[in-house]
Design a protein around this motif. Structure first.
Motif, PDB file in Angstrom:
ATOM      1  N   LYS A 101      -3.614  -5.191 -10.881  1.00  0.00           N
ATOM      2  CA  LYS A 101      -2.707  -6.122 -10.474  1.00  0.00           C
ATOM      3  C   LYS A 101      -1.341  -6.135 -11.242  1.00  0.00           C
ATOM      4  N   TRP A 102      -1.473  -5.607 -12.476  1.00  0.00           N
ATOM      5  CA  TRP A 102      -0.326  -5.743 -13.616  1.00  0.00           C
ATOM      6  C   TRP A 102       0.167  -4.107 -13.616  1.00  0.00           C
ATOM      7  N   LEU A 103      -0.323  -3.101 -12.929  1.00  0.00           N
ATOM      8  CA  LEU A 103       0.365  -1.648 -12.729  1.00  0.00           C
ATOM      9  C   LEU A 103       1.877  -1.829 -12.003  1.00  0.00           C
ATOM     10  N   PRO A 104       2.548  -1.073 -12.532  1.00  0.00           N
ATOM     11  CA  PRO A 104       3.834  -0.865 -11.648  1.00  0.00           C
ATOM     12  C   PRO A 104       3.629   0.162 -10.741  1.00  0.00           C
ATOM     13  N   PHE A 105       3.839  -0.039  -9.277  1.00  0.00           N
ATOM     14  CA  PHE A 105       3.785   0.893  -8.214  1.00  0.00           C
ATOM     15  C   PHE A 105       4.996   1.034  -7.577  1.00  0.00           C
ATOM     16  N   CYS A 106       5.591   2.143  -8.149  1.00  0.00           N
ATOM     17  CA  CYS A 106       7.051   2.668  -7.663  1.00  0.00           C
ATOM     18  C   CYS A 106       7.150   4.108  -7.647  1.00  0.00           C
ATOM     19  N   ARG A 107       5.667   4.771  -7.163  1.00  0.00           N
ATOM     20  CA  ARG A 107       5.624   6.079  -6.882  1.00  0.00           C
ATOM     21  C   ARG A 107       5.484   5.989  -5.257  1.00  0.00           C
ATOM     22  N   SER A 108       4.895   7.074  -4.719  1.00  0.00           N
ATOM     23  CA  SER A 108       4.284   7.232  -3.441  1.00  0.00           C
ATOM     24  C   SER A 108       3.634   6.010  -3.117  1.00  0.00           C
ATOM     25  N   ASN A 109       3.661   5.279  -1.859  1.00  0.00           N
ATOM     26  CA  ASN A 109       2.759   4.281  -1.434  1.00  0.00           C
ATOM     27  C   ASN A 109       1.784   4.782  -0.505  1.00  0.00           C
ATOM     28  N   VAL A 110       1.351   6.129  -0.312  1.00  0.00           N
ATOM     29  CA  VAL A 110       0.504   6.701   0.634  1.00  0.00           C
ATOM     30  C   VAL A 110      -0.783   6.868   0.031  1.00  0.00           C
ATOM     31  N   LEU A 111      -1.744   6.402   0.757  1.00  0.00           N
ATOM     32  CA  LEU A 111      -3.167   6.576   0.554  1.00  0.00           C
ATOM     33  C   LEU A 111      -3.899   7.377   1.404  1.00  0.00           C
ATOM     34  N   PRO A 112      -4.350   8.559   0.957  1.00  0.00           N
ATOM     35  CA  PRO A 112      -5.132   9.562   1.859  1.00  0.00           C
ATOM     36  C   PRO A 112      -6.444   9.258   2.080  1.00  0.00           C
ATOM     37  N   HIS A 113      -6.610   8.050   2.571  1.00  0.00           N
ATOM     38  CA  HIS A 113      -7.671   7.656   2.966  1.00  0.00           C
ATOM     39  C   HIS A 113      -8.061   6.675   3.985  1.00  0.00           C
ATOM     40  N   SER A 114      -9.159   5.794   4.485  1.00  0.00           N
ATOM     41  CA  SER A 114      -9.085   4.968   5.587  1.00  0.00           C
ATOM     42  C   SER A 114      -9.262   3.726   5.197  1.00  0.00           C
ATOM     43  N   TYR A 115      -9.637   3.590   3.973  1.00  0.00           N
ATOM     44  CA  TYR A 115      -9.649   1.863   3.315  1.00  0.00           C
ATOM     45  C   TYR A 115      -9.208   2.369   1.933  1.00  0.00           C
TER      46      TYR A 115
END
Length: 313
Positions: free
Chosen positions: A166-180
């Protein structure tokens, strides 16, 4: 304000790719997935309904079985509908909060199922090794306490993972190579040191599952010793029949997990993802079938349910 802090919530959504490399087959893959989801819903709902309404099935073994059915429903319904939306409608976006919620139910369900299987093996151990005290050891109150302990343990093990994410900064790619949404895949997108998150997310649940497997193995050995000491062949067959369904479910649950941990790096990525997707469906589909075939009381009640004798069963 630092750049990291100012971009901490830049990704409000993630993009799930489904099964990369099999995009042309997504529509066809979704058809058996949809059929298996309907079978899982029907089988587990029927099982829960029978155990809840029939007094003859309100025993410790069946109460634990109903918990297993609930956990199967949670794991399948939290993942498969989104998979079908990706495969059929290209609805690949998932909100960050929804991703965390989905991840919680996946990991919570996995840890809870392991504990439920341990409780079911303990139930069979008491029934075979100490049958005269079975009703006094496993009362409804104690079964309720075991159920609450399973929920609390699973919750306490999994919740820290999501506070770490929750407290990690997500500012790279937002693409998840998965189905979930999987914990490791999401953590790798963070623009920060994720060592603690990775180690906790891998080590703590793994150690918990390993301990469950060890206790299950010890219980099975004790059960086998008790069965060998039984005086007649008929008693042997009855005891093995009683434990047969549990052994099948244990193998069905732990084998894919062991394969994923041990051999995932040696298979193509799209095959690994496809197997992970099927793992969300195959146990929920087969568990009610295995118990329905192996347990006479359930077979009888299912037969009564679809006949005119329902009121007298």
């Amino acid at each position: 304000m630092s750049v990291v802090n100012s971009t901490k919530f830049s990704h409000l959504t993630f993009i799930l790719l489904g099964i990369p490399g099999l995009e042309d087959w997504n529509t066809w893959i979704a058809i058996p997935f949809c059929l298996m989801l309907m079978a899982a819903l029907l089988g587990n709902c029927v099982l829960i309904f029978l155990i809840a309404t029939k007094r003859s099935l309100q025993e410790p073994m069946y109460l634990f079985l109903s918990m297993l059915a609930v956990s199967d429903l949670v794991s399948s319904t939290s993942t498969v509908p989104k998979m079908l939306a990706i495969f059929w409608f290209r609805a690949r976006e998932i909100a960050f909060e929804s991703c965390l919620t989905q991840m919680f139910f996946i990991h919570f369900g996995f840890v809870a199922k392991s504990a439920i299987l341990l409780a079911m093996v303990f139930d069979r151990y008491v029934a075979i090794c100490d049958p005269l005290r079975y009703t006094t050891i496993l009362t409804n109150v104690k079964v309720g306490k075991i159920s609450i302990a399973i929920v609390i343990r699973s919750f306490c093990i999994i919740v820290p993972i999501f506070f770490l994410l929750k407290w990690l900064p997500f500012c790279r790619s937002n693409v998840l190579p998965h189905s979930y949404c999987k914990h490791i895949e999401v953590a790798r997108l963070a623009y920060a040191d994720i060592t603690v998150s990775i180690w906790y997310g891998f080590a703590v649940p793994t150690v918990t599952i390993v301990l469950d497997v060890v206790f299950i193995g010890v219980s099975c050995v004790l059960i086998l010793k008790a069965v060998i000491r039984l005086p007649t062949k008929g008693a042997w067959l009855k005891a093995f029949s009683t434990c047969g369904s549990h052994v099948c479910i244990i193998i069905l649950f732990y084998t894919p997990a062991f394969f994923t941990l041990s051999f995932s790096h040696h298979v193509p990525h799209h095959i690994h993802i496809l197997l992970a997707d099927l793992y969300m469906l195959i146990p929920p589909v087969l568990n009610p079938i295995v118990y329905g075939m192996k347990t006479k009381q359930i077979r009888v009640q299912v037969g009564c349910m679809f006949s005119q004798k329902w009121k007298w069963c």
